[in-house]
Write a protein that holds these residues in place. Structure first.
Motif, short mmCIF file in Angstrom:
data_model
loop_
_atom_site.label_atom_id
_atom_site.label_comp_id
_atom_site.label_asym_id
_atom_site.label_seq_id
_atom_site.Cartn_x
_atom_site.Cartn_y
_atom_site.Cartn_z
N LEU A 31 8.05 9.70 -8.57
CA LEU A 31 6.98 8.70 -8.51
C LEU A 31 6.45 8.42 -9.90
N SER A 32 6.34 9.44 -10.74
CA SER A 32 5.83 9.22 -12.10
C SER A 32 6.73 8.27 -12.88
N ASP A 33 8.05 8.37 -12.72
CA ASP A 33 8.97 7.44 -13.39
C ASP A 33 8.77 6.02 -12.87
N ALA A 34 8.59 5.87 -11.57
CA ALA A 34 8.38 4.55 -10.98
C ALA A 34 7.08 3.93 -11.48
N LEU A 35 6.02 4.73 -11.53
CA LEU A 35 4.73 4.22 -12.01
C LEU A 35 4.83 3.79 -13.46
N ARG A 36 5.45 4.62 -14.30
CA ARG A 36 5.59 4.28 -15.71
C ARG A 36 6.36 2.98 -15.87
N PHE A 37 7.48 2.85 -15.17
CA PHE A 37 8.28 1.64 -15.26
C PHE A 37 7.47 0.42 -14.83
N ALA A 38 6.81 0.52 -13.70
CA ALA A 38 6.05 -0.62 -13.16
C ALA A 38 4.98 -1.08 -14.14
N VAL A 39 4.22 -0.16 -14.69
CA VAL A 39 3.10 -0.54 -15.56
C VAL A 39 3.58 -0.95 -16.95
N GLU A 40 4.57 -0.26 -17.48
CA GLU A 40 4.99 -0.50 -18.86
C GLU A 40 6.07 -1.57 -19.01
N GLU A 41 6.86 -1.81 -17.97
CA GLU A 41 7.99 -2.72 -18.10
C GLU A 41 7.87 -4.03 -17.33
N LEU A 42 7.15 -4.05 -16.23
CA LEU A 42 7.05 -5.28 -15.44
C LEU A 42 6.05 -6.23 -16.07
N THR A 43 6.31 -7.51 -15.91
CA THR A 43 5.34 -8.51 -16.34
C THR A 43 4.13 -8.43 -15.40
N PRO A 44 2.98 -8.92 -15.84
CA PRO A 44 1.81 -8.90 -14.96
C PRO A 44 2.07 -9.61 -13.62
N ALA A 45 2.83 -10.68 -13.64
CA ALA A 45 3.12 -11.40 -12.39
C ALA A 45 3.95 -10.54 -11.43
N LEU A 46 4.96 -9.85 -11.96
CA LEU A 46 5.77 -9.00 -11.10
C LEU A 46 4.99 -7.78 -10.62
N LEU A 47 4.19 -7.19 -11.51
CA LEU A 47 3.40 -6.04 -11.11
C LEU A 47 2.37 -6.42 -10.05
N GLY A 48 1.82 -7.61 -10.16
CA GLY A 48 0.80 -8.06 -9.22
C GLY A 48 1.25 -8.05 -7.77
N GLY A 49 2.52 -8.24 -7.54
CA GLY A 49 3.03 -8.24 -6.18
C GLY A 49 3.93 -7.06 -5.88
N ALA A 50 3.98 -6.10 -6.80
CA ALA A 50 4.87 -4.96 -6.64
C ALA A 50 4.32 -3.95 -5.64
N VAL A 51 5.23 -3.21 -5.04
CA VAL A 51 4.89 -2.11 -4.14
C VAL A 51 5.80 -0.94 -4.50
N ILE A 52 5.21 0.24 -4.59
CA ILE A 52 5.98 1.47 -4.74
C ILE A 52 5.79 2.27 -3.46
N GLU A 53 6.91 2.77 -2.93
CA GLU A 53 6.85 3.62 -1.74
C GLU A 53 7.36 5.01 -2.11
N SER A 54 6.58 6.01 -1.74
CA SER A 54 6.96 7.40 -1.97
C SER A 54 6.38 8.24 -0.85
N GLU A 55 7.22 9.07 -0.27
CA GLU A 55 6.81 9.93 0.84
C GLU A 55 6.14 9.14 1.96
N GLU A 56 6.73 7.98 2.27
CA GLU A 56 6.26 7.10 3.34
C GLU A 56 4.86 6.53 3.12
N VAL A 57 4.42 6.53 1.87
CA VAL A 57 3.14 5.91 1.50
C VAL A 57 3.46 4.75 0.57
#
Length: 68
Positions: A31-57
């Protein structure tokens, strides 16, 4: 945020409606790798609609930023 979050658990990233040549679905070892990628690599537009799923959450953009 939530003290029960396991940052070492596998996670999946679903960015906002991906366009051709843009970021698409990704699997991460942690999850930490996914969070880092989402915040540091995605554009604000992509992050705005992004969803990360981990352990069914599912975490939306606000939760992603908070967990980061």
């Amino acid at each position: 945020m939530n003290d029960n979050v396991d940052y070492r658990a596998p996670a999946e990233l679903f960015p906002a409606a991906a366009r051709r040549g843009r970021v698409a679905y990704h699997r991460f070892d942690t999850l930490s790798d996914a969070l880092r990628f989402a915040v540091e690599e995605l554009t604000p537009a992509l992050l705005g609609g992004a969803v990360i799923e981990s352990e069914e959450v599912r975490y939306g953009a606000a939760e992603i930023r908070g967990l980061y």
